[in-house]
Scaffold this motif. Structure first.
Motif, PDB file in Angstrom:
ATOM      1  N   GLY A   1       0.836  -1.203   0.000  1.00  0.00           N
ATOM      2  CA  GLY A   1       0.000   0.000   0.000  1.00  0.00           C
ATOM      3  C   GLY A   1       0.868   1.249   0.000  1.00  0.00           C
ATOM      4  N   ALA A   2       1.929   1.218   0.784  1.00  0.00           N
ATOM      5  CA  ALA A   2       2.855   2.351   0.829  1.00  0.00           C
ATOM      6  C   ALA A   2       3.562   2.518  -0.514  1.00  0.00           C
ATOM      7  N   SER A   3       3.983   1.410  -1.082  1.00  0.00           N
ATOM      8  CA  SER A   3       4.740   1.471  -2.336  1.00  0.00           C
ATOM      9  C   SER A   3       3.886   2.011  -3.479  1.00  0.00           C
ATOM     10  N   LEU A   4       2.602   1.626  -3.501  1.00  0.00           N
ATOM     11  CA  LEU A   4       1.710   2.116  -4.561  1.00  0.00           C
ATOM     12  C   LEU A   4       1.411   3.602  -4.384  1.00  0.00           C
ATOM     13  N   LEU A   5       1.238   4.023  -3.140  1.00  0.00           N
ATOM     14  CA  LEU A   5       1.002   5.454  -2.875  1.00  0.00           C
ATOM     15  C   LEU A   5       2.205   6.272  -3.347  1.00  0.00           C
ATOM     16  N   ARG A   6       3.393   5.786  -3.039  1.00  0.00           N
ATOM     17  CA  ARG A   6       4.603   6.524  -3.424  1.00  0.00           C
ATOM     18  C   ARG A   6       4.786   6.578  -4.943  1.00  0.00           C
TER      19      ARG A   6
ATOM     20  N   ASN B   1      13.683  24.425   1.281  1.00  0.00           N
ATOM     21  CA  ASN B   1      13.810  23.751  -0.010  1.00  0.00           C
ATOM     22  C   ASN B   1      12.675  22.760  -0.275  1.00  0.00           C
ATOM     23  N   LEU B   2      12.148  22.152   0.777  1.00  0.00           N
ATOM     24  CA  LEU B   2      10.960  21.298   0.605  1.00  0.00           C
ATOM     25  C   LEU B   2       9.782  22.144   0.137  1.00  0.00           C
ATOM     26  N   THR B   3       9.606  23.284   0.811  1.00  0.00           N
ATOM     27  CA  THR B   3       8.511  24.188   0.445  1.00  0.00           C
ATOM     28  C   THR B   3       8.655  24.632  -1.003  1.00  0.00           C
TER      29      THR B   3
ATOM     30  N   ALA C   1       0.590  18.048   4.790  1.00  0.00           N
ATOM     31  CA  ALA C   1      -0.422  16.982   4.738  1.00  0.00           C
ATOM     32  C   ALA C   1       0.103  15.769   3.967  1.00  0.00           C
ATOM     33  N   LEU C   2       0.702  16.004   2.803  1.00  0.00           N
ATOM     34  CA  LEU C   2       1.161  14.870   1.978  1.00  0.00           C
ATOM     35  C   LEU C   2       2.313  14.119   2.633  1.00  0.00           C
ATOM     36  N   SER C   3       3.129  14.833   3.402  1.00  0.00           N
ATOM     37  CA  SER C   3       4.224  14.150   4.104  1.00  0.00           C
ATOM     38  C   SER C   3       3.670  13.128   5.087  1.00  0.00           C
TER      39      SER C   3
ATOM     40  N   THR D   1       3.337   7.911   7.241  1.00  0.00           N
ATOM     41  CA  THR D   1       2.754   7.138   8.331  1.00  0.00           C
ATOM     42  C   THR D   1       2.730   5.653   7.986  1.00  0.00           C
ATOM     43  N   ILE D   2       3.079   5.336   6.742  1.00  0.00           N
ATOM     44  CA  ILE D   2       3.197   3.929   6.309  1.00  0.00           C
ATOM     45  C   ILE D   2       4.504   3.757   5.548  1.00  0.00           C
ATOM     46  N   GLY D   3       4.974   2.528   5.461  1.00  0.00           N
ATOM     47  CA  GLY D   3       6.114   2.216   4.613  1.00  0.00           C
ATOM     48  C   GLY D   3       7.451   2.259   5.328  1.00  0.00           C
ATOM     49  N   LEU D   4       8.477   1.951   4.552  1.00  0.00           N
ATOM     50  CA  LEU D   4       9.826   1.763   5.091  1.00  0.00           C
ATOM     51  C   LEU D   4      10.827   2.629   4.349  1.00  0.00           C
TER      52      LEU D   4
ATOM     53  N   LEU E   1      20.524   4.280   4.268  1.00  0.00           N
ATOM     54  CA  LEU E   1      21.280   5.351   3.604  1.00  0.00           C
ATOM     55  C   LEU E   1      20.497   6.651   3.524  1.00  0.00           C
ATOM     56  N   ASN E   2      19.166   6.546   3.643  1.00  0.00           N
ATOM     57  CA  ASN E   2      18.345   7.761   3.566  1.00  0.00           C
ATOM     58  C   ASN E   2      18.076   8.423   4.917  1.00  0.00           C
ATOM     59  N   PHE E   3      18.397   7.731   6.025  1.00  0.00           N
ATOM     60  CA  PHE E   3      18.177   8.378   7.332  1.00  0.00           C
ATOM     61  C   PHE E   3      19.425   8.374   8.208  1.00  0.00           C
TER      62      PHE E   3
ATOM     63  N   ALA F   1      -5.235  17.327  -0.619  1.00  0.00           N
ATOM     64  CA  ALA F   1      -3.896  17.497  -1.191  1.00  0.00           C
ATOM     65  C   ALA F   1      -3.591  16.412  -2.229  1.00  0.00           C
ATOM     66  N   MET F   2      -4.118  15.212  -2.021  1.00  0.00           N
ATOM     67  CA  MET F   2      -3.922  14.146  -3.020  1.00  0.00           C
ATOM     68  C   MET F   2      -4.620  14.518  -4.329  1.00  0.00           C
ATOM     69  N   ILE F   3      -5.792  15.143  -4.230  1.00  0.00           N
ATOM     70  CA  ILE F   3      -6.497  15.576  -5.441  1.00  0.00           C
ATOM     71  C   ILE F   3      -5.679  16.664  -6.147  1.00  0.00           C
TER      72      ILE F   3
HETATM   73  C1  HEM Z   1       8.210  15.868   1.292  1.00  0.00           C
HETATM   74  C2  HEM Z   1       9.147  15.346   0.565  1.00  0.00           C
HETATM   75  C3  HEM Z   1       9.435  13.862   0.546  1.00  0.00           C
HETATM   76  C4  HEM Z   1      10.653  13.297   0.685  1.00  0.00           C
HETATM   77  C5  HEM Z   1      11.984  14.015   0.865  1.00  0.00           C
HETATM   78  C6  HEM Z   1      10.456  11.866   0.642  1.00  0.00           C
HETATM   79  C7  HEM Z   1      11.471  10.945   0.740  1.00  0.00           C
HETATM   80  C8  HEM Z   1      11.280   9.586   0.900  1.00  0.00           C
HETATM   81  C9  HEM Z   1      12.326   8.635   1.127  1.00  0.00           C
HETATM   82  C10 HEM Z   1      13.822   8.938   1.164  1.00  0.00           C
HETATM   83  C11 HEM Z   1      11.741   7.417   1.299  1.00  0.00           C
HETATM   84  C12 HEM Z   1      12.450   6.097   1.586  1.00  0.00           C
HETATM   85  C13 HEM Z   1      12.954   5.488   0.294  1.00  0.00           C
HETATM   86  C14 HEM Z   1      13.946   4.373   0.530  1.00  0.00           C
HETATM   87  O1  HEM Z   1      14.666   4.407   1.518  1.00  0.00           O
HETATM   88  O2  HEM Z   1      14.006   3.454  -0.325  1.00  0.00           O
HETATM   89  C15 HEM Z   1      10.329   7.594   1.159  1.00  0.00           C
HETATM   90  C16 HEM Z   1       9.387   6.584   1.266  1.00  0.00           C
HETATM   91  C17 HEM Z   1       8.043   6.775   1.101  1.00  0.00           C
HETATM   92  N1  HEM Z   1       7.427   7.936   0.677  1.00  0.00           N
HETATM   93 FE1  HEM Z   1       8.263   9.765   0.633  1.00  0.00          FE
HETATM   94  N2  HEM Z   1       9.132  11.603   0.480  1.00  0.00           N
HETATM   95  C18 HEM Z   1       8.459  12.792   0.419  1.00  0.00           C
HETATM   96  C19 HEM Z   1       7.108  12.955   0.189  1.00  0.00           C
HETATM   97  C20 HEM Z   1       6.222  11.930  -0.013  1.00  0.00           C
HETATM   98  C21 HEM Z   1       4.875  12.081  -0.501  1.00  0.00           C
HETATM   99  C22 HEM Z   1       4.258  13.407  -0.919  1.00  0.00           C
HETATM  100  C23 HEM Z   1       4.323  10.846  -0.537  1.00  0.00           C
HETATM  101  C24 HEM Z   1       2.952  10.422  -0.988  1.00  0.00           C
HETATM  102  C25 HEM Z   1       1.910  11.217  -0.993  1.00  0.00           C
HETATM  103  C26 HEM Z   1       5.318   9.915  -0.061  1.00  0.00           C
HETATM  104  C27 HEM Z   1       5.127   8.577   0.153  1.00  0.00           C
HETATM  105  C28 HEM Z   1       6.093   7.702   0.595  1.00  0.00           C
HETATM  106  C29 HEM Z   1       5.816   6.346   1.023  1.00  0.00           C
HETATM  107  C30 HEM Z   1       4.438   5.738   1.162  1.00  0.00           C
HETATM  108  C31 HEM Z   1       7.049   5.748   1.304  1.00  0.00           C
HETATM  109  C32 HEM Z   1       7.297   4.287   1.725  1.00  0.00           C
HETATM  110  C33 HEM Z   1       7.364   3.442   0.465  1.00  0.00           C
HETATM  111  C34 HEM Z   1       7.596   1.967   0.680  1.00  0.00           C
HETATM  112  O3  HEM Z   1       7.655   1.483   1.809  1.00  0.00           O
HETATM  113  O4  HEM Z   1       7.720   1.257  -0.354  1.00  0.00           O
HETATM  114  N3  HEM Z   1       6.460  10.612   0.213  1.00  0.00           N
HETATM  115  N4  HEM Z   1      10.070   8.919   0.900  1.00  0.00           N
END
Ligand code: HEM
Length: 315
Positions: free
Chosen positions: A52-57, A166-168, A183-185, A189-192, A196-198, A290-292
């Motif tokens: 679910g997280a992967s599809l949202l992303r 820079n995010l803004t 809101a979109l951030s 709340t789901i996913g991994l 290297l990214n944290f 925000a998703m819309i």
């Molecule tokens: C605000 C700026 C954002 C940054 C800098 C960011 C960055 C990232 C990074 C670095 C990851 C982890 C990727 C990895 O380690 O492989 C991640 C995961 C994720 N992001 Fe974001 N993201 C942002 C905004 C968003 C938005 C707007 C959404 C969706 C509306 C989103 C949804 C997700 C989800 C659901 C995951 C987990 C995916 C998974 O587990 O497969 N992110 N993001």
């Protein structure tokens, strides 16, 4: 004067392609599309909640690069370079097999009708719902690109090292507000995420809860190259539930990414983080809105682009 003004208004409306998207776009041409996508997403998320997280992303990474046109789904070929090897995508975005499977099922009920870009938008919504989050009316009628843009994927997808300014700015370039950013951030709340990214955040930043840093350091060694792919939940409390715990984590200085904690770091977005932490209904409402808005980023409509037969390649 009045008539030239109305001509201008009409021109503006015509130029804004999102005005052409509609929630009922497939209600005549493919009445079974929505149910088909929902069933496939629900099954995939039941098999593996992270999907679910992967599809949202995927929908986010699609929309931020030349608009919501399914460009992210195009595979590289001998003569074509897509977006999948861009730094924010490579070894990170997933869900392609599920999307291909959904597309095959939708093609079986309505050949050459439903775009991959719309499938991503609907799958994102159905994923959030499957994990307990809010619903919203997805606008439809996007078409699929015949192109992709690797360098735009590298420049326009925000990096986890960005600070609030820079995010803004990255969101503003896509027509998204600061409220949309916060809101979109909440999608985090789901996913991994991979170490290297944290790593930089849990070892070098000061706005980090020490107990949280210790917890995450245990599976993310300090030295670059060591355990780079080790995974940790973006929401340390309820990783597979779409709730507002992302924001309560931020209040406790337990955001996983530098970019997450930037939203609660003494700056302009602190107040909104507090609001979403205390009022889940506000978060749910703003997230759907925000998703819309994100789904409206530069869609191809009308006779632009194509309806791909397979999402991974142009026809
Ligand atoms: C605000 C700026 C954002 C940054 C800098 C960011 C960055 C990232 C990074 C670095 C990851 C982890 C990727 C990895 O380690 O492989 C991640 C995961 C994720 N992001 Fe974001 N993201 C942002 C905004 C968003 C938005 C707007 C959404 C969706 C509306 C989103 C949804 C997700 C989800 C659901 C995951 C987990 C995916 C998974 O587990 O497969 N992110 N993001």
């Amino acid at each position: 004067m009045a008539s030239s003004l109305s001509v201008l208004v009409i021109l503006c409306l015509a130029a804004s392609a999102s005005a052409q998207l509609s929630p009922t776009f497939y209600s005549r041409s493919c009445p079974r599309a929505m149910a088909t996508i929902k069933a496939a997403v629900t099954a995939a998320v039941a098999r593996e909640p992270r999907m679910g997280a992967s599809l949202l992303r995927l929908h986010f990474h699609d929309c931020f690069v030349q608009g919501c046109d399914a460009s992210v789904l195009l595979n590289d070929t001998a003569t074509f370079t897509g977006e999948q090897t861009a730094l924010p995508n490579v070894g990170s975005i997933r869900g392609f097999t599920v999307v291909d499977n959904i597309k095959a099922q939708v093609e079986a009920v309505c050949p050459r009708t439903v775009s991959c870009a719309d499938i991503l938008a609907v799958a994102a919504r159905d994923s959030v719902v499957a994990l307990g989050g809010p619903s919203w009316r997805v606008l439809l009628g996007r078409r699929d690109s015949t192109t992709a843009n690797l360098s735009l994927a590298n420049s326009d997808l925000p990096a986890p090292t960005l600070d609030l300014a820079n995010l803004t700015a990255a969101f503003a370039r896509k027509g998204l507000s600061r409220t949309d950013l916060v809101a979109l951030s909440g999608a985090h709340t789901i996913g991994l995420a991979q170490c290297l990214n944290f790593r930089g955040h849990i070892y070098n930043d000061t706005n980090v809860n020490p107990a949280f840093a210790t917890l995450r350091r245990a599976n993310c060694p300090a030295a670059a190259g060591n355990g780079d792919g080790n995974l940790a939940p973006l929401d340390t409390t309820t990783a597979t539930v779409f709730d507002n715990a992302y924001y309560t984590n931020l209040l406790a200085r337990s955001g996983l990414l530098h970019s997450d904690q930037q939203l609660f770091n003494g700056g302009a977005t602190d107040g909104l983080v507090r609001t979403y932490a205390s009022t889940p209904t506000r978060f749910n409402r703003d997230f759907g809105a925000a998703m819309i808005t994100m789904g409206n980023i530069s869609p191809l409509t009308g006779s632009q682009g194509q309806i791909r037969l397979a999402c991974s390649r142009v026809n």
